[in-house]
Scaffold this motif. Sequence first.
Motif, PDB file in Angstrom:
ATOM      1  N   ASP A  40      37.243  46.808 -49.179  1.00 24.51           N
ATOM      2  CA  ASP A  40      38.249  46.136 -48.342  1.00 24.51           C
ATOM      3  C   ASP A  40      38.857  47.084 -47.320  1.00 24.51           C
ATOM      4  O   ASP A  40      38.958  46.760 -46.142  1.00 24.51           O
ATOM      5  CB  ASP A  40      39.361  45.545 -49.215  1.00 24.51           C
ATOM      6  CG  ASP A  40      39.084  44.126 -49.638  1.00 24.51           C
ATOM      7  OD1 ASP A  40      38.214  43.484 -49.024  1.00 24.51           O
ATOM      8  OD2 ASP A  40      39.743  43.657 -50.574  1.00 24.51           O
ATOM      9  N   THR A 125      41.745  39.493 -37.269  1.00 19.72           N
ATOM     10  CA  THR A 125      42.326  39.336 -38.599  1.00 19.72           C
ATOM     11  C   THR A 125      41.273  39.603 -39.665  1.00 19.72           C
ATOM     12  O   THR A 125      40.196  39.021 -39.632  1.00 19.72           O
ATOM     13  CB  THR A 125      42.897  37.913 -38.778  1.00 19.72           C
ATOM     14  OG1 THR A 125      43.867  37.685 -37.764  1.00 19.72           O
ATOM     15  CG2 THR A 125      43.544  37.750 -40.133  1.00 19.72           C
ATOM     16  N   LYS A 127      40.372  39.347 -43.632  1.00 20.80           N
ATOM     17  CA  LYS A 127      40.741  38.685 -44.882  1.00 20.80           C
ATOM     18  C   LYS A 127      40.191  39.528 -46.026  1.00 20.80           C
ATOM     19  O   LYS A 127      39.010  39.835 -46.075  1.00 20.80           O
ATOM     20  CB  LYS A 127      40.156  37.275 -44.950  1.00 20.80           C
ATOM     21  CG  LYS A 127      40.593  36.524 -46.185  1.00 20.80           C
ATOM     22  CD  LYS A 127      40.136  35.093 -46.132  1.00 20.80           C
ATOM     23  CE  LYS A 127      40.554  34.243 -47.288  1.00 20.80           C
ATOM     24  NZ  LYS A 127      40.982  34.834 -48.494  1.00 20.80           N
ATOM     25  N   GLY A 134      44.897  41.963 -51.705  1.00 20.42           N
ATOM     26  CA  GLY A 134      45.336  40.969 -50.743  1.00 20.42           C
ATOM     27  C   GLY A 134      46.757  40.486 -50.966  1.00 20.42           C
ATOM     28  O   GLY A 134      47.436  40.069 -50.026  1.00 20.42           O
ATOM     29  N   ASN A 139      49.408  36.327 -46.909  1.00 21.80           N
ATOM     30  CA  ASN A 139      48.297  35.387 -47.127  1.00 21.80           C
ATOM     31  C   ASN A 139      46.967  36.082 -47.378  1.00 21.80           C
ATOM     32  O   ASN A 139      45.909  35.523 -47.093  1.00 21.80           O
ATOM     33  CB  ASN A 139      48.158  34.418 -45.950  1.00 21.80           C
ATOM     34  CG  ASN A 139      49.380  33.553 -45.769  1.00 21.80           C
ATOM     35  OD1 ASN A 139      50.045  33.204 -46.738  1.00 21.80           O
ATOM     36  ND2 ASN A 139      49.683  33.224 -44.536  1.00 21.80           N
ATOM     37  N   GLY A 140      46.981  37.307 -47.847  1.00 26.47           N
ATOM     38  CA  GLY A 140      45.752  38.039 -48.119  1.00 26.47           C
ATOM     39  C   GLY A 140      44.995  38.426 -46.867  1.00 26.47           C
ATOM     40  O   GLY A 140      43.799  38.688 -46.912  1.00 26.47           O
ATOM     41  N   LYS A 141      45.706  38.467 -45.735  1.00 25.42           N
ATOM     42  CA  LYS A 141      45.077  38.803 -44.450  1.00 25.42           C
ATOM     43  C   LYS A 141      45.884  39.881 -43.749  1.00 25.42           C
ATOM     44  O   LYS A 141      47.087  40.013 -43.948  1.00 25.42           O
ATOM     45  CB  LYS A 141      45.017  37.576 -43.551  1.00 25.42           C
ATOM     46  CG  LYS A 141      44.181  36.448 -44.088  1.00 25.42           C
ATOM     47  CD  LYS A 141      44.251  35.252 -43.186  1.00 25.42           C
ATOM     48  CE  LYS A 141      43.475  34.088 -43.776  1.00 25.42           C
ATOM     49  NZ  LYS A 141      43.605  32.888 -42.971  1.00 25.42           N
ATOM     50  N   TYR A 142      45.197  40.639 -42.902  1.00 29.65           N
ATOM     51  CA  TYR A 142      45.857  41.658 -42.099  1.00 29.65           C
ATOM     52  C   TYR A 142      45.412  41.482 -40.650  1.00 29.65           C
ATOM     53  O   TYR A 142      44.219  41.537 -40.351  1.00 29.65           O
ATOM     54  CB  TYR A 142      45.494  43.067 -42.587  1.00 29.65           C
ATOM     55  CG  TYR A 142      46.119  44.156 -41.758  1.00 29.65           C
ATOM     56  CD1 TYR A 142      47.458  44.478 -41.898  1.00 29.65           C
ATOM     57  CD2 TYR A 142      45.360  44.857 -40.831  1.00 29.65           C
ATOM     58  CE1 TYR A 142      48.037  45.470 -41.137  1.00 29.65           C
ATOM     59  CE2 TYR A 142      45.928  45.856 -40.064  1.00 29.65           C
ATOM     60  CZ  TYR A 142      47.260  46.159 -40.224  1.00 29.65           C
ATOM     61  OH  TYR A 142      47.823  47.146 -39.470  1.00 29.65           O
ATOM     62  N   SER A 143      46.369  41.248 -39.767  1.00 30.31           N
ATOM     63  CA  SER A 143      46.059  41.101 -38.339  1.00 30.31           C
ATOM     64  C   SER A 143      46.313  42.420 -37.634  1.00 30.31           C
ATOM     65  O   SER A 143      47.352  43.046 -37.825  1.00 30.31           O
ATOM     66  CB  SER A 143      46.921  40.018 -37.701  1.00 30.31           C
ATOM     67  OG  SER A 143      46.493  38.762 -38.143  1.00 30.31           O
TER      68      SER A 143
END
Length: 161
Positions: A40, A125, A127, A134, A139-143
Amino acid sequence: MRSRLATAVRRRLRSEQGQSLVEFTSVAFLLFILVFGVIDFGRLFFSQMTLQHAVREAGRFAVTGNKLPDPSNPPQMLTRVASIKQVARQAAAGLDVSAIDVASANGGGNAGGPGQVVTISLTYTVKFITPIIGQFFQNGKYSSTVHTTFKNEPFPPSQTT
């Protein structure tokens, strides 16, 4: 006597197998979390470096005032902004960088004229595939958003559009 000894040995082996199974599952869980966590964060760093490369290449192209040929109609040329976006997409190999913003000091969605400043921004983004990692992100995402600003070279003003 032999059957007692054989029975005792079998019991002992069975209890050790059960213990080994429990130890393996606890260690395997941690190992898998570690491996997927490394994957990840590797994806996160890959996307960040790819975005930086893409925005730098798009900026280098933007300052020249050049345009690319339209792929659907080769004799025609793309607009400057569309050309800059195309260069950014090509440089961001493997990433969907549809969120590209090109702006200049005079505002609007243009790349400015000769000697003016052009700013290019890319957003992507990631995921995460590991739920435990996460959960530390929204929301388990990184922008990730990357910007660059260049001053346009002195090119003919007719190339501004």
